[in-house]
Design an enzyme around this catalytic site. Sequence first.
Site, PDB file in Angstrom:
ATOM      1  N   GLY A  53       0.879  -1.318   0.067  1.00  0.00           N
ATOM      2  CA  GLY A  53       0.022   0.140  -0.040  1.00  0.00           C
ATOM      3  C   GLY A  53       0.881   1.102   0.075  1.00  0.00           C
ATOM      4  N   GLY A  55       0.551   6.036   0.325  1.00  0.00           N
ATOM      5  CA  GLY A  55      -0.438   7.139   0.372  1.00  0.00           C
ATOM      6  C   GLY A  55       0.439   8.399   0.601  1.00  0.00           C
ATOM      7  N   GLY A  56      -0.069   9.404   0.937  1.00  0.00           N
ATOM      8  CA  GLY A  56       0.605  10.657   0.930  1.00  0.00           C
ATOM      9  C   GLY A  56       1.812  11.099   1.870  1.00  0.00           C
ATOM     10  CG  PHE A  57       1.215  11.033   5.812  1.00  0.00           C
ATOM     11  CD1 PHE A  57       1.651  12.165   5.642  1.00  0.00           C
ATOM     12  CD2 PHE A  57      -0.027  10.651   6.311  1.00  0.00           C
ATOM     13  CE1 PHE A  57       1.084  13.265   5.889  1.00  0.00           C
ATOM     14  CE2 PHE A  57      -0.650  11.910   7.072  1.00  0.00           C
ATOM     15  CZ  PHE A  57      -0.084  13.237   6.756  1.00  0.00           C
ATOM     16  N   GLY A  58       3.666   8.026   2.717  1.00  0.00           N
ATOM     17  CA  GLY A  58       4.780   7.087   2.609  1.00  0.00           C
ATOM     18  C   GLY A  58       4.019   5.671   2.021  1.00  0.00           C
ATOM     19  CB  VAL A  60       2.017   0.178   3.620  1.00  0.00           C
ATOM     20  CG1 VAL A  60       1.846  -1.151   4.973  1.00  0.00           C
ATOM     21  CG2 VAL A  60       1.392   1.410   4.386  1.00  0.00           C
ATOM     22  CE  LYS A  74       1.624   6.038   7.718  1.00  0.00           C
ATOM     23  NZ  LYS A  74       0.465   6.763   8.822  1.00  0.00           N
ATOM     24  CG  ASP A 172      -8.349   9.947   4.192  1.00  0.00           C
ATOM     25  OD1 ASP A 172      -9.277   9.890   3.386  1.00  0.00           O
ATOM     26  OD2 ASP A 172      -7.338   9.344   3.890  1.00  0.00           O
TER      27      ASP A 172
END
Length: 381
Positions: A53, A55-58, A60, A74, A172
Amino acid sequence: MNFCCFGASKFLKENKDSSLEHPLGNIGSNVRLFSYNALRSASRNFHPSNKIGGGGFGVVYKGVLRDETQVAIKSLSAESKQGTREFLTEIEMISNIKHPNLVQLIGCCIEGNNRMLVYEYLENNSLASALLGIKSKRIVLDWPKRAHICLGTAQGLAFLHEEAEPHIVHRDIKASNVLLEKDFNPKIGDFGLAKLFPDNVTHISTRVAGTIGYLAPEYALLGQLTKKADIYSFGVLMLEIISGTSSSKAAWDEDMKVLLEWTWKLREENRLLEIVDPELDGYPEEEVLRFIKVALFCTQATSQQRPSMNKVLEMLAKEITLDEQTLTAPGILKTSTRNSKDSGDSSQTSQGRKDKGSSSTVITSTNLDSTPLSMTQMLPR
Protein backbone atom coordinates in the site's frame (compact mmCIF):
# COMPACT_ATOMS: atom_id res chain seq x y z
CA MET A 1 22.65 9.33 17.54
CA ASN A 2 20.48 6.37 16.63
CA PHE A 3 17.25 6.12 18.55
CA CYS A 4 14.21 3.83 18.65
CA CYS A 5 11.19 5.31 20.34
CA PHE A 6 10.20 4.58 23.93
CA GLY A 7 13.56 3.21 25.12
CA ALA A 8 14.61 6.74 25.69
CA SER A 9 15.61 7.64 29.22
CA LYS A 10 19.23 8.36 28.29
CA PHE A 11 18.15 10.19 25.18
CA LEU A 12 15.80 12.42 27.14
CA LYS A 13 18.44 13.28 29.71
CA GLU A 14 20.88 14.26 26.99
CA ASN A 15 18.32 16.21 24.99
CA LYS A 16 16.39 18.25 27.53
CA ASP A 17 15.84 21.02 25.01
CA SER A 18 14.60 18.65 22.32
CA SER A 19 11.00 18.91 21.12
CA LEU A 20 10.83 15.13 21.48
CA GLU A 21 10.99 15.19 25.26
CA HIS A 22 7.36 16.05 25.96
CA PRO A 23 5.71 13.72 23.41
CA LEU A 24 7.90 10.76 24.36
CA GLY A 25 7.24 11.29 28.02
CA ASN A 26 3.50 10.96 27.41
CA ILE A 27 3.52 7.82 25.30
CA GLY A 28 2.66 4.52 26.94
CA SER A 29 4.92 1.49 27.17
CA ASN A 30 2.59 -0.93 25.36
CA VAL A 31 4.34 -0.54 22.00
CA ARG A 32 7.32 -2.62 20.88
CA LEU A 33 10.62 -1.02 19.91
CA PHE A 34 12.17 -1.89 16.57
CA SER A 35 15.50 -0.96 15.06
CA TYR A 36 15.71 0.12 11.45
CA ASN A 37 17.80 -2.96 10.63
CA ALA A 38 15.19 -5.27 12.14
CA LEU A 39 12.43 -3.79 9.98
CA ARG A 40 14.63 -3.74 6.91
CA SER A 41 15.35 -7.42 7.42
CA ALA A 42 11.67 -8.21 8.06
CA SER A 43 10.68 -6.62 4.74
CA ARG A 44 13.63 -8.08 2.78
CA ASN A 45 15.25 -4.67 2.45
CA PHE A 46 11.86 -3.11 1.65
CA HIS A 47 11.64 -5.15 -1.52
CA PRO A 48 9.07 -3.87 -4.05
CA SER A 49 7.34 -7.27 -4.03
CA ASN A 50 6.49 -6.68 -0.36
CA LYS A 51 4.80 -3.35 -1.00
CA ILE A 52 1.12 -3.62 -0.02
CA GLY A 53 0.00 0.00 0.00
CA GLY A 54 0.91 3.64 -0.16
CA GLY A 55 -0.38 7.14 0.36
CA GLY A 56 0.58 10.74 0.90
CA PHE A 57 2.66 9.93 3.96
CA GLY A 58 4.66 7.01 2.61
CA VAL A 59 4.64 3.34 1.70
CA VAL A 60 3.40 0.23 3.52
CA TYR A 61 5.35 -3.05 3.29
CA LYS A 62 4.57 -6.55 4.45
CA GLY A 63 7.17 -7.90 6.83
CA VAL A 64 7.92 -11.07 8.79
CA LEU A 65 9.59 -10.66 12.18
CA ARG A 66 12.09 -13.12 13.64
CA ASP A 67 9.33 -14.79 15.64
CA GLU A 68 7.45 -15.36 12.34
CA THR A 69 4.85 -12.71 13.13
CA GLN A 70 3.56 -11.04 9.97
CA VAL A 71 3.35 -7.27 10.18
CA ALA A 72 2.59 -4.23 8.05
CA ILE A 73 5.37 -1.63 8.15
CA LYS A 74 4.39 1.97 7.40
CA SER A 75 7.52 3.81 6.30
CA LEU A 76 7.08 7.57 6.06
CA SER A 77 8.63 9.16 2.99
CA ALA A 78 11.39 11.71 3.43
CA GLU A 79 9.15 14.22 1.69
CA SER A 80 6.28 13.66 4.10
CA LYS A 81 5.03 16.80 5.78
CA GLN A 82 4.31 14.79 8.90
CA GLY A 83 7.05 15.81 11.32
CA THR A 84 8.42 14.04 14.35
CA ARG A 85 5.90 15.60 16.73
CA GLU A 86 2.97 14.58 14.50
CA PHE A 87 4.41 11.11 14.14
CA LEU A 88 4.73 10.72 17.90
CA THR A 89 1.25 12.15 18.44
CA GLU A 90 -0.09 9.47 16.12
CA ILE A 91 1.72 6.80 18.13
CA GLU A 92 0.48 8.18 21.44
CA MET A 93 -3.08 8.18 20.23
CA ILE A 94 -3.36 4.85 18.48
CA SER A 95 -1.24 2.84 20.93
CA ASN A 96 -3.93 3.28 23.57
CA ILE A 97 -6.88 2.43 21.34
CA LYS A 98 -8.01 -1.18 21.17
CA HIS A 99 -11.15 -2.41 19.44
CA PRO A 100 -11.93 -5.45 17.26
CA ASN A 101 -12.65 -3.15 14.32
CA LEU A 102 -9.56 -0.95 14.58
CA VAL A 103 -6.11 -1.87 13.26
CA GLN A 104 -3.75 -2.48 16.17
CA LEU A 105 -0.37 -0.76 16.41
CA ILE A 106 2.41 -3.20 17.33
CA GLY A 107 5.43 -0.93 17.47
CA CYS A 108 7.50 1.84 15.98
CA CYS A 109 10.99 3.02 15.18
CA ILE A 110 12.68 6.40 14.88
CA GLU A 111 16.27 6.06 13.74
CA GLY A 112 18.06 8.84 11.91
CA ASN A 113 15.61 10.20 9.36
CA ASN A 114 13.57 7.01 9.35
CA ARG A 115 10.06 7.12 10.81
CA MET A 116 8.14 3.84 10.87
CA LEU A 117 5.01 2.36 12.39
CA VAL A 118 4.47 -1.38 12.68
CA TYR A 119 0.88 -2.62 12.54
CA GLU A 120 -0.77 -6.01 12.66
CA TYR A 121 -0.96 -7.59 9.21
CA LEU A 122 -4.38 -8.34 7.76
CA GLU A 123 -4.51 -11.17 5.26
CA ASN A 124 -7.08 -9.81 2.81
CA ASN A 125 -5.48 -6.39 2.39
CA SER A 126 -7.83 -3.43 1.98
CA LEU A 127 -11.47 -3.24 0.94
CA ALA A 128 -10.32 -1.06 -1.96
CA SER A 129 -8.19 -3.91 -3.28
CA ALA A 130 -10.64 -6.72 -2.49
CA LEU A 131 -13.76 -5.08 -3.91
CA LEU A 132 -12.79 -2.10 -6.04
CA GLY A 133 -9.32 -2.96 -7.30
CA ILE A 134 -8.07 -4.70 -10.44
CA LYS A 135 -9.95 -7.88 -11.25
CA SER A 136 -6.97 -10.17 -10.64
CA LYS A 137 -6.85 -9.08 -6.98
CA ARG A 138 -10.57 -8.90 -6.27
CA ILE A 139 -12.25 -11.25 -3.83
CA VAL A 140 -15.80 -12.51 -4.27
CA LEU A 141 -17.84 -10.88 -1.52
CA ASP A 142 -21.40 -12.11 -1.10
CA TRP A 143 -24.02 -10.05 0.70
CA PRO A 144 -23.43 -11.52 4.20
CA LYS A 145 -19.73 -10.54 3.92
CA ARG A 146 -20.58 -7.06 2.66
CA ALA A 147 -23.15 -6.52 5.39
CA HIS A 148 -20.59 -7.71 7.96
CA ILE A 149 -18.04 -5.24 6.61
CA CYS A 150 -20.55 -2.38 6.79
CA LEU A 151 -21.55 -3.23 10.36
CA GLY A 152 -17.99 -3.81 11.57
CA THR A 153 -16.77 -0.54 10.09
CA ALA A 154 -19.70 1.26 11.69
CA GLN A 155 -18.84 -0.29 15.07
CA GLY A 156 -15.21 0.81 14.79
CA LEU A 157 -16.19 4.34 13.83
CA ALA A 158 -18.79 4.52 16.60
CA PHE A 159 -16.07 3.55 19.07
CA LEU A 160 -13.81 6.36 17.84
CA HIS A 161 -16.63 8.89 18.01
CA GLU A 162 -18.33 7.92 21.23
CA GLU A 163 -16.12 5.71 23.41
CA ALA A 164 -12.48 6.61 22.76
CA GLU A 165 -11.14 9.20 25.18
CA PRO A 166 -10.85 11.82 23.92
CA HIS A 167 -13.26 11.27 21.04
CA ILE A 168 -11.60 10.96 17.65
CA VAL A 169 -12.59 12.15 14.18
CA HIS A 170 -10.76 9.99 11.64
CA ARG A 171 -10.98 12.45 8.70
CA ASP A 172 -10.23 9.88 5.99
CA ILE A 173 -12.75 7.06 6.07
CA LYS A 174 -12.48 5.31 2.69
CA ALA A 175 -12.17 1.85 1.17
CA SER A 176 -8.36 1.78 1.27
CA ASN A 177 -8.42 2.54 5.00
CA VAL A 178 -10.69 -0.41 5.78
CA LEU A 179 -8.57 -3.55 6.05
CA LEU A 180 -9.88 -7.10 6.06
CA GLU A 181 -8.84 -10.00 8.27
CA LYS A 182 -8.82 -13.60 7.09
CA ASP A 183 -12.49 -13.98 8.05
CA PHE A 184 -13.30 -10.60 6.44
CA ASN A 185 -13.68 -8.85 9.77
CA PRO A 186 -13.09 -5.17 8.87
CA LYS A 187 -10.63 -2.94 10.71
CA ILE A 188 -10.27 0.79 10.27
CA GLY A 189 -6.66 1.81 9.78
CA ASP A 190 -4.47 4.86 9.24
CA PHE A 191 -5.07 7.45 11.90
CA GLY A 192 -2.53 9.81 10.37
CA LEU A 193 -5.18 12.43 9.68
CA ALA A 194 -7.17 11.84 12.85
CA LYS A 195 -8.03 14.74 15.11
CA LEU A 196 -8.61 14.50 18.84
CA PHE A 197 -12.09 15.80 19.39
CA PRO A 198 -13.07 17.26 22.79
CA ASP A 199 -16.71 17.01 23.84
CA ASN A 200 -17.12 20.78 24.22
CA VAL A 201 -16.10 21.62 20.64
CA THR A 202 -18.84 21.69 18.00
CA HIS A 203 -16.51 21.82 15.02
CA ILE A 204 -12.90 22.40 14.10
CA SER A 205 -11.88 24.76 11.32
CA THR A 206 -8.89 23.15 9.68
CA ARG A 207 -7.06 22.81 6.39
CA VAL A 208 -8.94 20.24 4.36
CA ALA A 209 -7.24 16.85 4.27
CA GLY A 210 -8.90 13.74 2.97
CA THR A 211 -9.88 12.03 -0.26
CA ILE A 212 -12.09 13.44 -3.00
CA GLY A 213 -15.20 11.30 -3.39
CA TYR A 214 -15.57 10.88 0.36
CA LEU A 215 -15.34 14.50 1.55
CA ALA A 216 -18.38 16.02 3.19
CA PRO A 217 -19.18 19.30 1.39
CA GLU A 218 -19.21 21.45 4.54
CA TYR A 219 -15.73 20.18 5.34
CA ALA A 220 -14.33 20.59 1.84
CA LEU A 221 -15.88 24.00 1.20
CA LEU A 222 -15.85 25.58 4.65
CA GLY A 223 -13.21 23.63 6.54
CA GLN A 224 -15.72 22.61 9.20
CA LEU A 225 -14.66 19.27 10.65
CA THR A 226 -17.09 17.36 12.86
CA LYS A 227 -17.95 13.75 13.49
CA LYS A 228 -20.65 14.24 10.85
CA ALA A 229 -17.90 14.53 8.20
CA ASP A 230 -16.83 10.97 9.05
CA ILE A 231 -20.46 9.86 8.91
CA TYR A 232 -20.81 11.34 5.41
CA SER A 233 -17.69 9.43 4.30
CA PHE A 234 -19.09 6.24 5.82
CA GLY A 235 -22.31 6.69 3.85
CA VAL A 236 -20.36 6.96 0.61
CA LEU A 237 -18.32 3.91 1.60
CA MET A 238 -21.51 1.91 2.16
CA LEU A 239 -22.72 2.77 -1.34
CA GLU A 240 -19.39 1.57 -2.74
CA ILE A 241 -19.71 -1.72 -0.86
CA ILE A 242 -23.26 -2.22 -2.14
CA SER A 243 -22.60 -1.15 -5.73
CA GLY A 244 -19.10 -2.61 -6.11
CA THR A 245 -17.93 0.62 -7.73
CA SER A 246 -15.65 3.46 -6.67
CA SER A 247 -17.28 6.77 -5.81
CA SER A 248 -14.57 8.65 -7.70
CA LYS A 249 -13.85 6.37 -10.66
CA ALA A 250 -17.28 5.66 -12.10
CA ALA A 251 -20.09 7.86 -13.35
CA TRP A 252 -23.61 7.31 -14.66
CA ASP A 253 -25.71 8.54 -17.59
CA GLU A 254 -24.99 11.42 -19.95
CA ASP A 255 -24.60 13.91 -17.09
CA MET A 256 -21.74 11.85 -15.61
CA LYS A 257 -23.38 11.60 -12.20
CA VAL A 258 -21.23 10.42 -9.32
CA LEU A 259 -22.31 7.42 -7.26
CA LEU A 260 -24.18 9.43 -4.63
CA GLU A 261 -26.00 11.54 -7.22
CA TRP A 262 -27.03 8.45 -9.15
CA THR A 263 -28.29 6.72 -6.01
CA TRP A 264 -30.47 9.71 -5.13
CA LYS A 265 -31.86 9.82 -8.68
CA LEU A 266 -32.75 6.13 -8.45
CA ARG A 267 -34.47 6.73 -5.12
CA GLU A 268 -36.62 9.48 -6.63
CA GLU A 269 -37.57 7.08 -9.42
CA ASN A 270 -38.19 4.19 -7.00
CA ARG A 271 -35.41 2.14 -8.63
CA LEU A 272 -32.91 1.94 -5.75
CA LEU A 273 -32.01 -1.71 -6.27
CA GLU A 274 -30.45 -0.81 -9.62
CA ILE A 275 -27.45 0.51 -7.72
CA VAL A 276 -26.65 -3.00 -6.42
CA ASP A 277 -23.54 -4.67 -7.80
CA PRO A 278 -24.64 -6.80 -10.79
CA GLU A 279 -22.24 -9.51 -9.59
CA LEU A 280 -24.11 -9.81 -6.30
CA ASP A 281 -26.57 -12.70 -6.51
CA GLY A 282 -29.28 -13.88 -4.14
CA TYR A 283 -29.26 -10.93 -1.79
CA PRO A 284 -32.14 -10.07 0.59
CA GLU A 285 -33.76 -7.09 -1.11
CA GLU A 286 -35.38 -5.63 2.01
CA GLU A 287 -32.11 -5.59 3.94
CA VAL A 288 -30.10 -4.19 1.01
CA LEU A 289 -32.66 -1.42 0.55
CA ARG A 290 -32.35 -0.56 4.24
CA PHE A 291 -28.57 -0.30 3.94
CA ILE A 292 -28.85 1.97 0.88
CA LYS A 293 -31.33 4.22 2.66
CA VAL A 294 -29.12 4.40 5.76
CA ALA A 295 -26.26 5.49 3.49
CA LEU A 296 -28.48 8.29 2.18
CA PHE A 297 -29.33 9.38 5.73
CA CYS A 298 -25.57 9.58 6.37
CA THR A 299 -24.92 11.80 3.35
CA GLN A 300 -27.61 14.46 3.74
CA ALA A 301 -26.48 17.96 2.76
CA THR A 302 -27.12 19.45 6.20
CA SER A 303 -24.66 17.85 8.59
CA GLN A 304 -26.97 18.23 11.61
CA GLN A 305 -29.52 15.97 9.93
CA ARG A 306 -27.08 13.09 9.63
CA PRO A 307 -27.44 10.47 12.38
CA SER A 308 -24.72 9.72 14.91
CA MET A 309 -22.75 6.51 14.42
CA ASN A 310 -24.56 4.89 17.33
CA LYS A 311 -27.84 5.76 15.63
CA VAL A 312 -26.49 4.38 12.34
CA LEU A 313 -25.82 1.06 14.07
CA GLU A 314 -29.40 0.98 15.34
CA MET A 315 -30.70 1.78 11.86
CA LEU A 316 -28.65 -0.99 10.26
CA ALA A 317 -29.72 -3.48 12.91
CA LYS A 318 -33.42 -2.69 12.36
CA GLU A 319 -33.75 -1.47 15.92
CA ILE A 320 -35.54 1.64 14.73
CA THR A 321 -37.89 2.37 11.85
CA LEU A 322 -36.47 4.56 9.10
CA ASP A 323 -38.49 7.76 8.82
CA GLU A 324 -37.98 8.38 5.12
CA GLN A 325 -40.18 11.47 5.20
CA THR A 326 -37.38 13.26 7.04
CA LEU A 327 -34.72 12.22 4.52
CA THR A 328 -33.34 15.15 2.53
CA ALA A 329 -31.17 15.33 -0.58
CA PRO A 330 -27.45 14.64 -0.25
CA GLY A 331 -24.70 17.21 -0.39
CA ILE A 332 -22.59 16.29 -3.40
CA LEU A 333 -19.03 17.37 -4.05
CA LYS A 334 -17.46 16.41 -7.34
CA THR A 335 -14.84 17.41 -9.83
CA SER A 336 -15.95 18.52 -13.26
CA THR A 337 -14.77 16.20 -16.01
CA ARG A 338 -13.70 16.37 -19.59
CA ASN A 339 -14.87 13.47 -21.73
CA SER A 340 -12.12 11.56 -23.46
CA LYS A 341 -11.62 12.48 -27.11
CA ASP A 342 -11.76 8.83 -27.97
CA SER A 343 -15.21 7.54 -27.12
CA GLY A 344 -13.73 4.07 -27.10
CA ASP A 345 -11.98 4.95 -23.86
CA SER A 346 -15.26 4.80 -21.97
CA SER A 347 -16.81 1.54 -20.88
CA GLN A 348 -20.48 1.13 -20.08
CA THR A 349 -22.58 -1.55 -18.42
CA SER A 350 -26.26 -2.29 -18.61
CA GLN A 351 -26.73 0.08 -15.68
CA GLY A 352 -25.26 2.96 -17.65
CA ARG A 353 -22.14 3.43 -15.53
CA LYS A 354 -19.08 4.82 -17.30
CA ASP A 355 -15.45 5.47 -16.56
CA LYS A 356 -14.86 9.14 -15.95
CA GLY A 357 -12.89 11.34 -18.26
CA SER A 358 -9.89 13.22 -16.94
CA SER A 359 -10.76 15.58 -14.10
CA SER A 360 -10.33 19.32 -14.16
CA THR A 361 -9.48 21.33 -11.06
CA VAL A 362 -12.93 22.86 -10.65
CA ILE A 363 -15.00 21.46 -7.81
CA THR A 364 -18.72 21.99 -7.45
CA SER A 365 -21.25 21.16 -4.78
CA THR A 366 -24.92 20.32 -4.84
CA ASN A 367 -27.17 21.91 -2.19
CA LEU A 368 -24.36 24.06 -0.88
CA ASP A 369 -22.47 27.18 -1.84
CA SER A 370 -20.38 26.15 -4.85
CA THR A 371 -17.30 28.19 -3.96
CA PRO A 372 -14.51 26.54 -5.97
CA LEU A 373 -11.44 25.11 -4.31
CA SER A 374 -8.15 24.35 -5.98
CA MET A 375 -6.96 20.76 -6.06
CA THR A 376 -3.97 21.75 -3.95
CA GLN A 377 -6.37 22.48 -1.10
CA MET A 378 -7.88 19.02 -1.37
CA LEU A 379 -5.02 16.70 -2.19
CA PRO A 380 -6.04 13.07 -1.64
CA ARG A 381 -3.86 11.01 0.66
